[in-house]
Design a protein around this motif. Structure first.
Motif, short mmCIF file in Angstrom:
data_model
loop_
_atom_site.label_atom_id
_atom_site.label_comp_id
_atom_site.label_asym_id
_atom_site.label_seq_id
_atom_site.Cartn_x
_atom_site.Cartn_y
_atom_site.Cartn_z
N THR A 23 25.74 46.04 26.36
CA THR A 23 25.69 44.98 25.36
C THR A 23 24.25 44.53 25.12
O THR A 23 23.81 44.37 23.99
N SER A 42 22.25 44.81 21.52
CA SER A 42 22.26 43.60 20.70
C SER A 42 20.90 43.02 20.34
O SER A 42 20.82 42.14 19.50
N THR A 43 19.84 43.46 20.99
CA THR A 43 18.53 42.96 20.56
C THR A 43 17.63 44.15 20.26
O THR A 43 17.90 45.26 20.68
N ALA A 99 13.47 35.02 20.05
CA ALA A 99 14.72 35.59 19.53
C ALA A 99 15.29 36.59 20.53
O ALA A 99 16.50 36.64 20.77
N ASP A 100 14.41 37.40 21.12
CA ASP A 100 14.84 38.36 22.15
C ASP A 100 15.47 37.63 23.32
O ASP A 100 16.50 38.05 23.86
N ILE A 133 16.93 34.76 23.37
CA ILE A 133 18.26 34.28 22.99
C ILE A 133 19.27 35.42 23.03
O ILE A 133 20.40 35.26 23.50
N GLY A 134 18.86 36.61 22.55
CA GLY A 134 19.74 37.77 22.58
C GLY A 134 20.16 38.11 24.00
O GLY A 134 21.33 38.44 24.26
N ALA A 137 22.52 35.45 25.21
CA ALA A 137 23.80 35.62 24.51
C ALA A 137 24.61 36.75 25.15
O ALA A 137 25.81 36.61 25.39
N SER A 138 23.94 37.88 25.45
CA SER A 138 24.64 39.00 26.09
C SER A 138 25.23 38.58 27.42
O SER A 138 26.37 38.91 27.76
N ILE A 174 28.25 36.11 26.77
CA ILE A 174 29.40 36.77 26.16
C ILE A 174 30.07 37.74 27.13
O ILE A 174 31.30 37.78 27.23
N CYS A 175 29.27 38.51 27.86
CA CYS A 175 29.87 39.44 28.81
C CYS A 175 30.58 38.68 29.93
O CYS A 175 31.63 39.11 30.41
N LEU A 189 33.86 37.61 28.27
CA LEU A 189 34.79 38.68 27.91
C LEU A 189 35.22 39.54 29.10
O LEU A 189 36.37 39.92 29.23
N THR A 237 24.89 40.06 19.02
CA THR A 237 23.98 40.28 17.91
C THR A 237 24.05 39.11 16.93
O THR A 237 23.05 38.62 16.43
N SER A 268 22.35 36.05 18.46
CA SER A 268 20.89 36.17 18.53
C SER A 268 20.28 36.11 17.14
O SER A 268 19.16 35.61 16.97
#
Lengths: 174, 202
Positions: A123, A127-128, A157-158, A160-161, A164-165, A168-169, A172, B173, B176
């Motif tokens: 992920t 995602s980034t 931004a990276d 945050i990515g 976020a990964s 989320i992982c 999930l 994605t 981000s």
């Protein structure tokens, strides 16, 4: 549910592209072959990047240095629900896409693709994108010398990515 | 920077191995892992050929342009400095669409063209304009629907569900990208604030 949804996305996309292409009178097979040739050269051009990074990481891991490093930072990270083994990927991701692909591959190989770490690495890699690459290529190509806030914005931004990964992982698959 | 990480990993590993008594393992792994990288690339060829072939059909059928139209209203808001029908907007949209399909190779030349147009709009200065920074932020947070390469690697290592990560990747994605846009706006307003402050002093 997640597996089911993911299983449908790709076949449906392929079906749609093929039917829509035929409807638009695209010479589908010819175009497929044309695009496919690009895939061959892309894979070959990835080889040196991947090989170099995989060898370097394998040395780091086989020497035992990786375990030493990970156990050093483990207490802080486990407190934050971050698997320490993901750190090398999080560090290389913003710098080089091909290098981090090597790191992600190493994690998938050693931990297994269906393990929590394997899914997290997949992920994160997907995602980034790499700020430094985009910055160098795009600004370099048109001769922008004063980058302003661009680097800061990109790296944040990276960051945050990556967060976020992780979240989320955890939600999930965790 | 990647140079330092690359050399660092290998150098620290070798030195550590000398003290840790694992030099034999290190010696073995150098050749083993190089071999493995080659096998990995061969397995990557299959999926990359298939996917890039499919995407070429999509491009030829005009799906990329369709997608660009869909996103246009959103993008005119994201790039308020670019006039609606300026070529820069067209290139930005097609770059974005190519990224969604995981067509990195197609996206890069489009992105460079977008940058050139934005530079013209900015009076050919060697300074990054507001739009350029927004464009960069969007690109680094990379909106990708199908992470082809990583799926191929998962298949190579016998995953029971190689595409299971598609959903999690789309979520990540999405977040981000939203984050990148917010950060970009924040820095823009901060710059503006500073300018106003400078003006009021003068």
């Amino acid at each position: 549910m997640i597996i089911l949804l993911s299983n449908y996305i790709i076949p449906l996309m392929i079906l749609f592209v093929l039917l829509y292409g035929t409807y638009k009178k695209v010479p589908t097979y010819e175009k497929f072959v044309e695009g496919g040739k690009e895939g061959v050269s892309l894979a070959i051009s990835l080889l040196p990047f991947l090989l170099g990074m995989i060898v370097s990481i394998s040395i780091f891991r086989a020497s035992g240095a990786m375990d030493a490093f990970v156990s050093l930072i483990a207490p802080v990270l486990t407190f934050l629900h971050v698997p320490p083994d993901i750190v090398p990927l999080a560090l290389t991701r913003p710098i080089s896409g091909t290098a981090s692909l090597g790191v992600a591959t190493d994690i998938i190989k050693t931990e297994g693709p269906d393990s929590y770490l394997g899914k997290l690495a997949s992920t994160m890699q997907g995602s980034t994108d790499t700020t430094l690459y985009v910055l160098t290529v795009y600004f370099g190509a048109v001769g922008i010398k004063k980058m302003g806030d661009a680097l800061k914005v990109g790296l944040l931004a990276d960051f945050i990515g990556i967060i976020a990964s992780l979240v989320i992982c955890y939600l999930l698959f965790g | 920077m990647v140079h330092i990480i690359w050399v660092g990993l290998a150098a620290v590993g070798i030195v550590y191995a000398m003290f840790n008594g694992t030099i034999e393992e290190v010696n073995e792994v150098i050749f083993e892992s190089a071999n493995e990288a080659v096998y990995l690339i061969i397995s990557l060829v299959s999926i990359l050929v298939f996917w890039l072939g499919m995407m070429r059909i999509a491009e030829e059928a005009g799906l990329l342009t369709k997608l660009a139209q869909l996103f246009k209203p959103l993008f005119t808001r994201l790039f308020p400095d670019i006039p609606h029908d300026h070529p820069a907007m067209g290139y930005i949209l097609s770059n974005f669409s190519a990224n969604i399909f995981g067509l990195g190779n197609a996206a890069t030349p489009l992105g460079i063209k977008a940058m050139k147009e934005m530079k013209k709009l900015n009076g050919d200065k060697d300074e990054a304009s507001r739009s350029m920074i927004t464009f960069l932020a969007l690109n680094t947070s990379s909106v990708t629907l199908i992470p082809t390469t990583i799926i191929a690697i998962r298949m190579q290592y016998d995953s029971i569900a190689p595409t299971e990560i598609v959903i999690s990747t789309i979520f990540a994605t999405f977040i981000s990208t939203i984050g990148a846009i917010l950060i970009d706006r924040y820095f823009y307003y901060r710059r503006q604030g500073r300018l106003d402050y400078d003006h009021s002093i003068k």
